[in-house]
Design a protein around this motif. Structure first.
Motif, mmCIF file in Angstrom:
data_model
loop_
_atom_site.group_PDB
_atom_site.id
_atom_site.type_symbol
_atom_site.label_atom_id
_atom_site.label_comp_id
_atom_site.label_asym_id
_atom_site.label_seq_id
_atom_site.Cartn_x
_atom_site.Cartn_y
_atom_site.Cartn_z
ATOM 1 N N GLY A 48 37.988 45.619 44.524
ATOM 2 C CA GLY A 48 37.617 45.344 43.155
ATOM 3 C C GLY A 48 37.166 43.914 42.911
ATOM 4 O O GLY A 48 36.847 43.547 41.798
ATOM 5 N N GLN A 49 37.171 43.089 43.920
ATOM 6 C CA GLN A 49 36.728 41.700 43.772
ATOM 7 C C GLN A 49 35.564 41.472 44.718
ATOM 8 O O GLN A 49 35.757 41.259 45.899
ATOM 9 N N GLY A 50 34.357 41.460 44.210
ATOM 10 C CA GLY A 50 33.190 41.316 45.050
ATOM 11 C C GLY A 50 32.602 39.933 45.043
ATOM 12 O O GLY A 50 31.577 39.687 45.648
ATOM 13 N N GLU A 51 33.233 39.000 44.375
ATOM 14 C CA GLU A 51 32.676 37.657 44.252
ATOM 15 C C GLU A 51 33.226 36.727 45.323
ATOM 16 O O GLU A 51 34.387 36.800 45.694
ATOM 17 N N VAL A 52 32.379 35.841 45.796
ATOM 18 C CA VAL A 52 32.820 34.760 46.670
ATOM 19 C C VAL A 52 33.285 33.641 45.757
ATOM 20 O O VAL A 52 32.584 33.262 44.805
ATOM 21 N N SER A 53 34.466 33.109 46.029
ATOM 22 C CA SER A 53 35.014 32.075 45.148
ATOM 23 C C SER A 53 34.203 30.788 45.260
ATOM 24 O O SER A 53 33.408 30.606 46.181
ATOM 25 N N GLY A 54 34.422 29.908 44.318
ATOM 26 C CA GLY A 54 33.754 28.611 44.349
ATOM 27 C C GLY A 54 34.104 27.829 45.605
ATOM 28 O O GLY A 54 33.260 27.144 46.191
ATOM 29 N N HIS A 55 35.357 27.945 46.034
ATOM 30 C CA HIS A 55 35.770 27.269 47.264
ATOM 31 C C HIS A 55 35.039 27.825 48.484
ATOM 32 O O HIS A 55 34.686 27.098 49.405
ATOM 33 N N GLY A 56 34.814 29.129 48.490
ATOM 34 C CA GLY A 56 34.081 29.738 49.592
ATOM 35 C C GLY A 56 32.639 29.278 49.652
ATOM 36 O O GLY A 56 32.098 29.014 50.731
#
Length: 106
Positions: A48-56
């Protein structure tokens, strides 16, 4: 007004190489975008989480920049080593120690 400029022209072979390299660049960019978006979709389906985080994203950018810096630094070292004559000294020393018939670099 001056006439048409008659400077050096690209040969057919050079033009072919440029076209092939530009095509390879286009394919690699297309594949990178495809992989990037497909991993987002796969992750979204998995948890359910398809986003790459800002840190990534920051880590990816810094890793890419660091790789370019290390690659450029190594190429500069090879260039300056060649220009300073150190490579030729090693090559001459190698040639003086190895019999021409036994040379694996021949």
């Amino acid at each position: 007004m001056s006439g048409p400029r008659s400077g050096p022209r690209l040969s057919t072979g050079a033009l072919f190489i440029i076209v092939v390299l530009v095509a390879l660049l286009g394919v690699s960019i297309w594949m990178a975008v495809d992989v990037w978006t497909s991993t987002d979709r796969a992750a979204a389906q998995a948890d359910g989480q398809g986003e790459v985080s800002g840190h990534g994203i920051i880590a990816l950018i810094l890793g890419g920049i660091g790789s370019v810096i290390v690659g450029g630094g190594l190429m500069a070292l090879v260039f300056f080593s060649n220009r300073s004559g150190h490579d030729q000294t090693v090559h001459d020393e190698y040639k003086s120690r190895v019999h021409p018939d036994d040379d694996p670099l021949r």
